[in-house]
Design an enzyme around this catalytic site. Structure first.
Site, short mmCIF file in Angstrom:
data_model
loop_
_atom_site.label_atom_id
_atom_site.label_comp_id
_atom_site.label_asym_id
_atom_site.label_seq_id
_atom_site.Cartn_x
_atom_site.Cartn_y
_atom_site.Cartn_z
NE ARG A 41 -1.02 -3.69 8.38
CZ ARG A 41 -1.96 -4.26 9.13
NH1 ARG A 41 -3.11 -4.58 8.61
NH2 ARG A 41 -1.70 -4.54 10.40
CB THR A 75 -1.37 5.04 6.04
OG1 THR A 75 -0.36 4.13 5.56
CG2 THR A 75 -0.71 6.34 6.47
CG ASP A 87 3.01 -10.44 13.03
OD1 ASP A 87 3.76 -11.24 12.44
OD2 ASP A 87 2.93 -9.24 12.77
CG ASP A 144 6.06 -11.08 15.12
OD1 ASP A 144 6.99 -10.86 14.32
OD2 ASP A 144 5.46 -10.19 15.74
#
Length: 213
Positions: A103, A107, A203, A206
């Site tokens: 990703r 944007t 995340d 992570d």
């Protein structure tokens, strides 16, 4: 798109521990694996089967077996790998394909950087694994990719989803012509200005594998 939020005390319990910022990576991986196995029961309710008769020690018995072609499980790299074993536990004969998607943090659009999938997915049921349905761009792109290869039935399995992400996927896939189901352990409040789920769990990649600089 049909959305199913799994409602079970064990799912809620494991998800709560995953959310806790004090949960270390080994524990996070183990619990994510267990949680996906529970979600897989819900996700495979519509898996295709054929009738079959077997011989028991006593008599013949009618049952079912998975149809051919076998289902295809598709984890989205890298975080989706942390969900693969839990899904394979219920579908050990399923084939596995991989999609590498990233990703753009500015944007919020997803692009494909790698794939390892059959060229022809005609008549295939596909199970897409991605821990977080946040902005929705990655999941939409993955599903469109699979449909272009011929997949005719897709179920996405996530740990968490945000309303904005669900709305995005539904809008992107409005005319796709293939049944799509989302099975998730939790539907959270919203996205923040960085595109992260709130309250979320951080995340997922992570927390599964550590921060890679």
């Amino acid at each position: 798109m049909h959305v199913h939020v799994a409602d079970h005390p064990l799912i809620s319990h494991k998800l709560t521990v995953l959310r806790d910022e004090r949960t270390d990576s080994p524990t996070f991986r183990r619990l994510a694996d267990e949680l996906v196995t529970l979600l897989a029961y819900e996700a495979t309710r519509d898996v295709r089967v054929d009738p079959v008769t077997v011989q028991t020690p006593v008599a013949e018995a009618r049952g079912v077996r998975l149809s051919t072609p076998q289902p295809l499980v598709v984890p989205i790299l890298r975080a989706g790998l942390g969900m693969l074993e839990g899904m394979q536990r219920l579908l050990p004969t399923a084939e596995v394909g991989f999609l590498g998607m990233v990703r753009n943090e500015e944007t919020l659009e997803a692009t494909t950087y790698a794939e390892r999938l059959p060229d022809d997915l005609a008549r295939r049921q596909c199970y897409v694994l991605d821990p977080m349905l946040a902005t929705g761009g990655t999941l939409s792109a993955a599903i469109e990719f699979l449909v272009q290869r011929g997949a005719d039935h897709i179920t996405a399995v996530t740990l968490l989803a945000a309303p904005e992400g669900i709305a995005r996927v539904e809008a992107d896939l409005a005319d796709i012509g293939v049944p799509v189901t989302l099975v998730t352990a939790g539907l959270d409040e919203r996205l923040n200005d960085k595109g992260y789920i709130v309250p979320g769990l951080g995340d997922a990649g992570d927390r599964l594998y550590g921060v890679v600089g």
